[in-house]
Scaffold this motif. Structure first.
Motif, PDB file in Angstrom:
ATOM      1  N   SER A   2       1.191  -0.821  -0.105  1.00  0.00           N
ATOM      2  CA  SER A   2       0.183   0.414   0.264  1.00  0.00           C
ATOM      3  C   SER A   2       1.444   1.100  -0.108  1.00  0.00           C
ATOM      4  O   SER A   2       2.257   0.989   0.919  1.00  0.00           O
ATOM      5  CB  SER A   2      -0.745  -0.140   1.659  1.00  0.00           C
ATOM      6  N   LEU A   3       0.700   2.256  -0.630  1.00  0.00           N
ATOM      7  CA  LEU A   3       0.055   3.637  -0.669  1.00  0.00           C
ATOM      8  C   LEU A   3       0.639   4.003   0.712  1.00  0.00           C
ATOM      9  O   LEU A   3       1.834   4.950   1.331  1.00  0.00           O
ATOM     10  CB  LEU A   3       0.769   4.654  -2.026  1.00  0.00           C
ATOM     11  N   THR A   4      -0.250   4.009   1.143  1.00  0.00           N
ATOM     12  CA  THR A   4       0.029   3.953   2.960  1.00  0.00           C
ATOM     13  C   THR A   4       1.013   3.460   3.928  1.00  0.00           C
ATOM     14  O   THR A   4       1.205   4.334   4.775  1.00  0.00           O
ATOM     15  CB  THR A   4      -1.283   4.677   3.224  1.00  0.00           C
ATOM     16  N   ILE A   9       8.610  -2.328   1.434  1.00  0.00           N
ATOM     17  CA  ILE A   9       8.415  -2.418  -0.159  1.00  0.00           C
ATOM     18  C   ILE A   9       7.567  -2.948  -0.917  1.00  0.00           C
ATOM     19  O   ILE A   9       7.459  -4.783  -0.095  1.00  0.00           O
ATOM     20  CB  ILE A   9       9.824  -3.121  -0.788  1.00  0.00           C
ATOM     21  N   ASP A  10       6.773  -2.581  -1.611  1.00  0.00           N
ATOM     22  CA  ASP A  10       5.187  -3.418  -2.132  1.00  0.00           C
ATOM     23  C   ASP A  10       5.746  -4.753  -3.442  1.00  0.00           C
ATOM     24  O   ASP A  10       6.022  -5.987  -3.076  1.00  0.00           O
ATOM     25  CB  ASP A  10       4.573  -2.443  -2.996  1.00  0.00           C
ATOM     26  N   MET A  11       6.928  -4.424  -4.348  1.00  0.00           N
ATOM     27  CA  MET A  11       7.187  -5.569  -4.477  1.00  0.00           C
ATOM     28  C   MET A  11       9.239  -5.402  -5.562  1.00  0.00           C
ATOM     29  O   MET A  11      10.204  -3.749  -5.276  1.00  0.00           O
ATOM     30  CB  MET A  11       6.813  -5.395  -5.607  1.00  0.00           C
ATOM     31  N   TRP A  12       9.514  -6.202  -6.108  1.00  0.00           N
ATOM     32  CA  TRP A  12      10.614  -5.819  -6.116  1.00  0.00           C
ATOM     33  C   TRP A  12      11.103  -6.682  -8.070  1.00  0.00           C
ATOM     34  O   TRP A  12      10.633  -8.291  -7.394  1.00  0.00           O
ATOM     35  CB  TRP A  12      11.611  -5.734  -5.751  1.00  0.00           C
ATOM     36  N   GLY A  13      12.430  -6.718  -8.336  1.00  0.00           N
ATOM     37  CA  GLY A  13      12.592  -7.669  -9.010  1.00  0.00           C
ATOM     38  C   GLY A  13      13.873  -7.173 -10.177  1.00  0.00           C
ATOM     39  O   GLY A  13      14.417  -6.437  -9.897  1.00  0.00           O
ATOM     40  N   ILE A  14      14.702  -7.978 -10.935  1.00  0.00           N
ATOM     41  CA  ILE A  14      15.129  -8.065 -11.279  1.00  0.00           C
ATOM     42  C   ILE A  14      15.078  -8.388 -13.132  1.00  0.00           C
ATOM     43  O   ILE A  14      14.197 -10.038 -13.550  1.00  0.00           O
ATOM     44  CB  ILE A  14      16.426  -9.087 -11.425  1.00  0.00           C
ATOM     45  N   LEU A  24      12.627  -1.847  -7.185  1.00  0.00           N
ATOM     46  CA  LEU A  24      11.530  -1.531  -6.180  1.00  0.00           C
ATOM     47  C   LEU A  24      10.365  -0.922  -7.325  1.00  0.00           C
ATOM     48  O   LEU A  24      10.886  -0.134  -7.393  1.00  0.00           O
ATOM     49  CB  LEU A  24      13.018  -0.498  -5.899  1.00  0.00           C
ATOM     50  N   GLY A  25       9.669  -1.386  -6.661  1.00  0.00           N
ATOM     51  CA  GLY A  25       8.171  -1.175  -7.446  1.00  0.00           C
ATOM     52  C   GLY A  25       7.678  -0.050  -6.047  1.00  0.00           C
ATOM     53  O   GLY A  25       7.370  -0.818  -5.582  1.00  0.00           O
ATOM     54  N   ILE A  26       7.156   0.650  -6.690  1.00  0.00           N
ATOM     55  CA  ILE A  26       5.684   1.224  -5.304  1.00  0.00           C
ATOM     56  C   ILE A  26       4.331   0.744  -6.458  1.00  0.00           C
ATOM     57  O   ILE A  26       3.831   1.374  -7.004  1.00  0.00           O
ATOM     58  CB  ILE A  26       5.870   2.636  -5.423  1.00  0.00           C
ATOM     59  N   ALA A  27       2.737   0.590  -5.676  1.00  0.00           N
ATOM     60  CA  ALA A  27       1.945   0.456  -5.882  1.00  0.00           C
ATOM     61  C   ALA A  27       1.005   1.289  -5.254  1.00  0.00           C
ATOM     62  O   ALA A  27       0.808   1.387  -4.148  1.00  0.00           O
ATOM     63  CB  ALA A  27       1.227  -1.318  -5.604  1.00  0.00           C
ATOM     64  N   ASP A  28       0.539   1.985  -6.384  1.00  0.00           N
ATOM     65  CA  ASP A  28       0.145   3.425  -6.445  1.00  0.00           C
ATOM     66  C   ASP A  28      -1.489   3.211  -6.508  1.00  0.00           C
ATOM     67  O   ASP A  28      -2.405   3.025  -7.539  1.00  0.00           O
ATOM     68  CB  ASP A  28       0.142   4.328  -6.689  1.00  0.00           C
ATOM     69  N   ALA A  44       1.381  11.052   0.446  1.00  0.00           N
ATOM     70  CA  ALA A  44       1.644   9.588   0.927  1.00  0.00           C
ATOM     71  C   ALA A  44       2.884   9.619  -0.280  1.00  0.00           C
ATOM     72  O   ALA A  44       3.938   8.455   0.361  1.00  0.00           O
ATOM     73  CB  ALA A  44       0.437   8.942   0.699  1.00  0.00           C
ATOM     74  N   LEU A  45       2.680   9.831  -1.107  1.00  0.00           N
ATOM     75  CA  LEU A  45       3.985   9.434  -2.515  1.00  0.00           C
ATOM     76  C   LEU A  45       5.350   9.297  -2.148  1.00  0.00           C
ATOM     77  O   LEU A  45       5.930   8.808  -1.601  1.00  0.00           O
ATOM     78  CB  LEU A  45       3.344   9.559  -3.654  1.00  0.00           C
ATOM     79  N   GLN A  46       5.260  10.617  -1.452  1.00  0.00           N
ATOM     80  CA  GLN A  46       6.247  11.172  -1.065  1.00  0.00           C
ATOM     81  C   GLN A  46       7.219  10.832   0.268  1.00  0.00           C
ATOM     82  O   GLN A  46       8.551  10.148   0.583  1.00  0.00           O
ATOM     83  CB  GLN A  46       6.361  13.097  -0.172  1.00  0.00           C
ATOM     84  N   ARG A  47       6.202  10.004   1.131  1.00  0.00           N
ATOM     85  CA  ARG A  47       7.177   9.392   2.625  1.00  0.00           C
ATOM     86  C   ARG A  47       6.780   7.703   1.874  1.00  0.00           C
ATOM     87  O   ARG A  47       7.837   7.435   2.603  1.00  0.00           O
ATOM     88  CB  ARG A  47       5.362   9.407   3.521  1.00  0.00           C
ATOM     89  N   LYS A  48       6.174   7.783   0.675  1.00  0.00           N
ATOM     90  CA  LYS A  48       6.600   5.824   0.380  1.00  0.00           C
ATOM     91  C   LYS A  48       8.379   6.107  -0.282  1.00  0.00           C
ATOM     92  O   LYS A  48       8.127   4.943  -0.283  1.00  0.00           O
ATOM     93  CB  LYS A  48       5.800   5.667  -0.497  1.00  0.00           C
ATOM     94  N   ILE A  49       8.410   6.997  -1.024  1.00  0.00           N
ATOM     95  CA  ILE A  49       9.508   7.405  -2.296  1.00  0.00           C
ATOM     96  C   ILE A  49      10.981   7.458  -0.544  1.00  0.00           C
ATOM     97  O   ILE A  49      12.214   7.021  -0.874  1.00  0.00           O
ATOM     98  CB  ILE A  49       9.252   8.469  -2.965  1.00  0.00           C
ATOM     99  N   ASN A  50      10.549   8.110   0.300  1.00  0.00           N
ATOM    100  CA  ASN A  50      11.401   8.743   1.575  1.00  0.00           C
ATOM    101  C   ASN A  50      11.693   7.519   2.649  1.00  0.00           C
ATOM    102  O   ASN A  50      13.213   7.135   2.241  1.00  0.00           O
ATOM    103  CB  ASN A  50      11.449   9.533   1.846  1.00  0.00           C
TER     104      ASN A  50
END
Length: 81
Positions: A2-4, A9-14, A24-28, A44-50
């Motif tokens: 959740s973005l909240t 870390i929502d997801m990651w992949g190679i 590194l993926g953010i699910a918005d 919320a997006l700023q907090r998630k990126i931080n």
């Protein structure tokens, strides 16, 4: 996921291509809506990126994802339609 929740870390992949990167993926999932909703969404997006930056800067990423060592790190957002 959740973005909240900035501490997850929502997801990651190679990528299959040998790009030398870890994604590194953010699910918005939030709506942009009116100005009030937009302001809340941006915060919320700023907090998630931080949170993602802290995960990287602390070195925790290498404990959780050892394959990230020596790779470029890319943060992407994905918004549900």
């Amino acid at each position: 996921m959740s973005l909240t929740d900035p501490n997850i870390i929502d997801m990651w992949g190679i990528p299959k291509s040998d790009s030398g990167a870890i994604i590194l993926g953010i699910a918005d999932h939030l709506e942009w809506g009116n100005k009030t909703l937009q302001a809340e969404h941006l915060l919320a997006l700023q907090r998630k990126i931080n949170g993602y930056i802290a995960f990287i800067e602390s070195g925790e990423i290498y404990n959780k994802i050892p394959a990230a060592l020596g790779k470029s790190l890319v943060i992407r957002t994905a918004q549900r339609p």
